[in-house]
Design an enzyme around this catalytic site. Structure first.
Site, PDB file in Angstrom:
ATOM      1  N   ASP A  54       0.808  -1.229   0.000  1.00  0.00           N
ATOM      2  CA  ASP A  54       0.000   0.000   0.000  1.00  0.00           C
ATOM      3  C   ASP A  54       0.836   1.271   0.000  1.00  0.00           C
ATOM      4  OD1 ASP A  54      -2.314  -1.668   2.202  1.00  0.00           O
ATOM      5  OD2 ASP A  54      -2.293  -1.575   0.022  1.00  0.00           O
TER       6      ASP A  54
HETATM    7  N1  LIG Z   1       2.883  -6.331  -3.011  1.00  0.00           N
HETATM    8  C1  LIG Z   1       1.638  -5.868  -2.799  1.00  0.00           C
HETATM    9  N2  LIG Z   1       0.595  -6.726  -2.802  1.00  0.00           N
HETATM   10  C2  LIG Z   1      -0.666  -6.268  -2.585  1.00  0.00           C
HETATM   11  C3  LIG Z   1      -0.900  -4.901  -2.330  1.00  0.00           C
HETATM   12  C4  LIG Z   1       0.230  -4.015  -2.349  1.00  0.00           C
HETATM   13  O1  LIG Z   1       0.092  -2.779  -2.165  1.00  0.00           O
HETATM   14  N3  LIG Z   1       1.470  -4.534  -2.578  1.00  0.00           N
HETATM   15  N4  LIG Z   1      -2.200  -4.461  -2.008  1.00  0.00           N
HETATM   16  C5  LIG Z   1      -3.079  -5.515  -1.528  1.00  0.00           C
HETATM   17  C6  LIG Z   1      -4.518  -5.169  -1.262  1.00  0.00           C
HETATM   18  N5  LIG Z   1      -4.640  -4.904   0.163  1.00  0.00           N
HETATM   19  C7  LIG Z   1      -5.012  -3.648   0.493  1.00  0.00           C
HETATM   20  O2  LIG Z   1      -5.452  -2.876  -0.371  1.00  0.00           O
HETATM   21  C8  LIG Z   1      -4.344  -5.908   1.126  1.00  0.00           C
HETATM   22  C9  LIG Z   1      -4.761  -7.212   0.905  1.00  0.00           C
HETATM   23  C10 LIG Z   1      -4.458  -8.207   1.822  1.00  0.00           C
HETATM   24  C11 LIG Z   1      -3.737  -7.928   2.980  1.00  0.00           C
HETATM   25  C12 LIG Z   1      -3.413  -9.033   3.914  1.00  0.00           C
HETATM   26  O3  LIG Z   1      -2.950  -8.819   5.014  1.00  0.00           O
HETATM   27  N6  LIG Z   1      -3.640 -10.261   3.420  1.00  0.00           N
HETATM   28  C13 LIG Z   1      -3.300 -11.492   4.203  1.00  0.00           C
HETATM   29  C14 LIG Z   1      -4.321 -12.589   4.004  1.00  0.00           C
HETATM   30  C15 LIG Z   1      -5.744 -12.035   4.147  1.00  0.00           C
HETATM   31  C16 LIG Z   1      -6.782 -13.078   3.675  1.00  0.00           C
HETATM   32  O4  LIG Z   1      -6.383 -14.075   3.028  1.00  0.00           O
HETATM   33  O5  LIG Z   1      -7.973 -12.859   3.945  1.00  0.00           O
HETATM   34  C17 LIG Z   1      -1.975 -12.043   3.689  1.00  0.00           C
HETATM   35  O6  LIG Z   1      -1.728 -11.894   2.434  1.00  0.00           O
HETATM   36  O7  LIG Z   1      -1.259 -12.633   4.491  1.00  0.00           O
HETATM   37  C18 LIG Z   1      -3.339  -6.609   3.199  1.00  0.00           C
HETATM   38  C19 LIG Z   1      -3.649  -5.596   2.285  1.00  0.00           C
HETATM   39  C20 LIG Z   1      -3.067  -6.684  -2.498  1.00  0.00           C
HETATM   40  N7  LIG Z   1      -1.718  -7.148  -2.618  1.00  0.00           N
END
Ligand SMILES: Nc1nc2c(c(=O)[nH]1)N[C@@H](CN(C=O)c1ccc(C(=O)N[C@@H](CCC(=O)O)C(=O)O)cc1)CN2
Length: 289
Positions: free
Chosen positions: A233
């Site tokens: 983000d």
């Molecule tokens: N490298 C990046 N990947 C993603 C970004 C980014 O900016 N850089 N944005 C996210 C979208 N997002 C917020 O907008 C976001 C999505 C997911 C998570 C998170 O903590 N996910 C967990 C699992 C959650 C689940 O499975 O329900 C995880 O991945 O461990 C935080 C922010 C999309 N990708």
């Protein structure tokens, strides 16, 4: 006079600011039969800053092929002004691959606008880490690929995503895709992955920003479309919008209001991407909307 979109081209330029740039660019286009129909420019600061220029021009009377036009521009103008530039011919529609999880509002906004011809883009497929949205996507006649994506399978999942996107995606859109992409995958699409974050960044990065906002007792919520970088983000912001909220609202009401913001903000950001209206200025963007 109606300008036919497929007979236009766009030229985007970033270079050190100095006198004579606009004159050199428009003279080159004039000499090769282009008719300039739109021109926007920005100087990042008065002294020794960066110069940003976007032109649209009609192509029917060009005396060169698109390939020869690009080559000649680079040799005659680009090198002279140390330009970072790209020339896109509208006949080549960009290809957008969407990544989604379970939320459908941002996805459906884009599919609906695309189905009405509002987004001049091709959508070769939608990829999801859940099967839930297959019916919605295939209802628009778009291919749907389910790629399970857990902490343990991330490497294999991202390899599959890259395989699906290779030769089919010019840019990706994370339409509430809820997995953090690895730096390796992001590096394959530098400033070509757009994410919709459901807060007014830089506030409330990471997961569950509505919960964070509700606990904080904010009086404004927001949505942010940004380019994805390895740092969560933190990528260059493309578009944002906000709405007023109050203590009377539940978190579900915040999320409902927020979904409207997310849909509108993402749709504007994607349209500007498709229309070549976004230029990079370091960690920021210049948007000629
Ligand atoms: N490298 C990046 N990947 C993603 C970004 C980014 O900016 N850089 N944005 C996210 C979208 N997002 C917020 O907008 C976001 C999505 C997911 C998570 C998170 O903590 N996910 C967990 C699992 C959650 C689940 O499975 O329900 C995880 O991945 O461990 C935080 C922010 C999309 N990708």
């Amino acid at each position: 006079m109606t300008i036919q979109p497929e007979t236009t081209a766009r030229l985007l330029i970033t270079c050190p600011d100095r006198p004579g740039i606009v004159s050199a660019v428009t003279t080159f286009l004039y000499h090769h039969g282009a008719n300039v129909t739109e021109l926007d420019q920005h100087s990042s600061d008065a002294h020794g800053g960066r110069f940003f220029l976007r032109l649209e021009f009609q192509t029917p009377a060009l005396d060169l092929s698109s390939e020869a036009m690009s080559r000649a521009f680079g040799e005659v103008v680009g090198e002279r002004f140390a330009m970072d530039w790209r020339m896109n011919f509208a006949a080549n529609r960009p290809r957008m691959v969407l990544l989604v999880s379970k939320h459908d509002h941002a996805l459906l906004e884009l599919l609906w606008r695309w189905s009405r011809g509002e987004l001049r883009v091709d959508i070769p497929l939608v990829i999801s880490n859940h099967p839930d949205l297959r019916g919605a996507v295939e209802g628009f006649g778009v291919r749907f690929e389910h790629v399970p994506f857990t902490q343990d399978t991330q490497v294999a999942a991202e390899a599959r995503i890259l395989e699906l996107c290779r030769d089919s995606a010019d840019f990706l859109v994370l339409a509430r895709f809820m997995r953090i992409l690895s730096p390796d995958l992001v590096a394959q699409y530098p400033h070509r992955i757009i994410n919709i974050h459901h807060s007014f960044l830089p506030a409330f990065v990471g997961a569950d920003p509505y919960q964070q906002a509700y606990v904080k007792g904010v009086k404004i919520i927001g949505a942010t479309a940004h380019y994805v970088t390895a740092e969560l983000d933190q990528g260059p912001i493309i578009e944002q919008d906000v709405a007023r909220v109050s203590h009377r609202m539940s978190i579900e009401e915040l999320k409902r209001l927020g979904r409207d913001l997310e849909r509108q903000v993402l749709a504007r950001a994607v349209r500007w991407q498709v229309e070549d209206r976004i230029l990079l200025d370091g960690s920021k963007t210049v948007v000629f909307s």
